[in-house]
Enzyme design. Structure first.
Site, PDB file in Angstrom:
ATOM      1  N   GLY A 148      70.391  64.756 -28.158  1.00 28.90           N
ATOM      2  CA  GLY A 148      71.300  64.287 -29.209  1.00 28.90           C
ATOM      3  C   GLY A 148      70.935  64.980 -30.509  1.00 28.90           C
ATOM      4  O   GLY A 148      70.322  66.045 -30.513  1.00 28.90           O
ATOM      5  N   ARG A 149      71.281  64.334 -31.614  1.00 29.22           N
ATOM      6  CA  ARG A 149      71.039  64.959 -32.927  1.00 29.22           C
ATOM      7  C   ARG A 149      69.559  65.236 -33.143  1.00 29.22           C
ATOM      8  O   ARG A 149      69.171  66.318 -33.596  1.00 29.22           O
ATOM      9  CB  ARG A 149      71.528  64.043 -34.047  1.00 29.22           C
ATOM     10  N   ILE A 150      68.715  64.250 -32.818  1.00 22.13           N
ATOM     11  CA  ILE A 150      67.280  64.420 -33.105  1.00 22.13           C
ATOM     12  C   ILE A 150      66.683  65.460 -32.161  1.00 22.13           C
ATOM     13  O   ILE A 150      65.917  66.333 -32.587  1.00 22.13           O
ATOM     14  CB  ILE A 150      66.547  63.062 -33.026  1.00 22.13           C
ATOM     15  N   THR A 223      58.893  59.604 -29.971  1.00 23.21           N
ATOM     16  CA  THR A 223      59.372  59.030 -31.238  1.00 23.21           C
ATOM     17  C   THR A 223      60.699  58.311 -31.008  1.00 23.21           C
ATOM     18  O   THR A 223      61.446  58.079 -31.956  1.00 23.21           O
ATOM     19  CB  THR A 223      59.544  60.113 -32.334  1.00 23.21           C
ATOM     20  N   ARG A 225      61.806  55.305 -28.216  1.00 26.03           N
ATOM     21  CA  ARG A 225      61.516  53.879 -28.079  1.00 26.03           C
ATOM     22  C   ARG A 225      60.363  53.739 -27.104  1.00 26.03           C
ATOM     23  O   ARG A 225      60.313  54.427 -26.076  1.00 26.03           O
ATOM     24  CB  ARG A 225      62.732  53.112 -27.550  1.00 26.03           C
ATOM     25  N   GLU A 254      56.143  46.392 -29.875  1.00 29.77           N
ATOM     26  CA  GLU A 254      55.735  46.489 -31.285  1.00 29.77           C
ATOM     27  C   GLU A 254      55.740  45.104 -31.924  1.00 29.77           C
ATOM     28  O   GLU A 254      56.632  44.320 -31.646  1.00 29.77           O
ATOM     29  CB  GLU A 254      56.725  47.401 -32.032  1.00 29.77           C
ATOM     30  N   HIS A 272      55.432  53.555 -36.058  1.00 29.74           N
ATOM     31  CA  HIS A 272      56.904  53.690 -36.112  1.00 29.74           C
ATOM     32  C   HIS A 272      57.382  54.196 -37.484  1.00 29.74           C
ATOM     33  O   HIS A 272      58.071  53.484 -38.225  1.00 29.74           O
ATOM     34  CB  HIS A 272      57.582  52.356 -35.749  1.00 29.74           C
ATOM     35  N   GLY A 274      59.106  57.197 -37.889  1.00 26.93           N
ATOM     36  CA  GLY A 274      60.053  58.301 -37.707  1.00 26.93           C
ATOM     37  C   GLY A 274      60.976  58.539 -38.886  1.00 26.93           C
ATOM     38  O   GLY A 274      61.128  59.660 -39.358  1.00 26.93           O
TER      39      GLY A 274
HETATM   40  C1  GLV Z   1      64.531  54.008 -35.647  1.00 25.40           C
HETATM   41  O1  GLV Z   1      63.768  53.861 -34.753  1.00 25.40           O
HETATM   42  C2  GLV Z   1      65.944  53.798 -35.575  1.00 25.40           C
HETATM   43  O2  GLV Z   1      66.482  53.466 -34.508  1.00 25.40           O
HETATM   44  O3  GLV Z   1      66.598  53.941 -36.611  1.00 25.40           O
END
Ligand code: GLV
Length: 308
Positions: A148-150, A223, A225, A254, A272, A274
């Site tokens: 995806g984008r990331i 990074t 889930r 978490e 967490h 990111g």
């Molecule tokens: C971060 O983990 C998000 O889903 O924005």
């Protein structure tokens, strides 16, 4: 006038200006749940569980606007059945999350935390030819799970480091990098990085067998889930040396971190982070507030996840 929107977190002031309906900021979970009963909009975070029971109690809700891209904390099916929009924040956290992914890849491959601990522990006795040798990224293979984008933003950064990029994403076969199936990606990648959403199909996608199928001495970075990975199996693979290292920003339960990950060698653990830049967090909250305002005013949201 009773608040039309309930905000469960203290947002950057600049972002709150975009919530242009009467609202209340209430960070105590028991309190915001009570207030949500008569609200039309709930602006929340990924740490707020929005389940079917809450939706049944909050009978006036028209929109759940989460300041996150992931929506696995929201019962989207129940919201859709009740005609409630679920809105999220795609796009604005892409660069920050990709940057942090590279930080973890670099920290794990070049043993940054170990080096710092050695120095702070008074064990640096001068430069040594064989001290803390790590993996060089140039020429190494990066397997990206989820394009995806990331995933794409990580691919472009990895290319700048001279990495060969492989990708596995049944939904995006034409992304950057050479598309391969997940089996091949695990078998040949020096570093595997996860960028898929958490869904029933991706829960424990990296289970014991998958982790064992990774190249011996490889590095796993997550990074996305926490629950995409079986943490117990990952801890075992780090303790027995099948994997050289891991870089984790997310955890299945978490804020709890699996105790055997805490004691595993060469694992870099972040809390967490990111999307944790002021620029990105302001943009995320802004997107959530814009959509909450739009729906309360009878307009369609700009970033819906569902289509009630
Ligand atoms: C971060 O983990 C998000 O889903 O924005």
């Amino acid at each position: 006038m009773a608040p039309l929107a309930v905000v469960t977190f203290q947002p950057p002031a600049q972002a709150l200006d975009h919530l242009q309906v009467p609202h209340v900021v209430e960070t105590d979970p028991a309190q915001w749940r009570a207030l949500a009963r008569d609200a039309q909009a709930l602006c929340c975070l990924l740490t707020d569980r929005v389940d079917a029971a809450l939706l049944a109690h909050a009978g006036s809700l028209k929109v759940i606007a989460t300041a996150s891209v992931g929506v696995d904390h929201v019962d989207v099916e129940a919201a859709t059945a009740r005609g409630i929009w679920v809105c999220h924040t795609p796009g604005v956290l892409t660069q920050a999350t990709a940057d942090l992914t590279l930080a973890l890849i670099l920290a794990a491959s070049r043993r940054v935390p170990e080096g710092e601990a050695l120095l702070r522990g008074g064990r640096f006795q001068g430069w040594r030819h064989d001290m803390l040798l790590g993996l060089e990224l140039g020429g190494a293979t990066l397997g990206i799970v989820g394009m995806g984008r990331i995933g794409r933003a990580v691919a472009s950064r990895a290319a700048a480091f001279g990495m060969e990029v492989l990708s596995s994403d049944p939904g995006a076969p034409d992304g950057p990098g050479r598309p391969v199936d997940l089996e091949e990606l695990c078998r040949v990648s020096d570093v595997v990085t996860l960028h898929c959403p958490l869904t029933p199909a991706t829960r424990h996608l990296f289970d014991r067998a998958r982790i064992r199928s990774m190249k011996p001495g490889a590095i796993l970075v997550n990074t996305a889930r926490g629950a995409v990975v079986d943490e117990e199996a990952l801890a075992d693979a780090l303790h027995d040396g099948h994997l050289a290292a891991a870089g984790l920003d997310v955890y299945e339960h978490e804020p709890a971190v699996h105790p055997r990950l805490l004691t595993a060698p060469r694992v870099v653990l972040l809390p967490h982070l990111g999307s944790a830049t002021l620029k990105t967090r302001t943009a995320m909250a802004t997107l959530a507030f814009v959509d909450a305002t739009r729906v309360v005013r009878g307009l369609p949201p700009l970033h819906p996840f569902n289509h009630p």
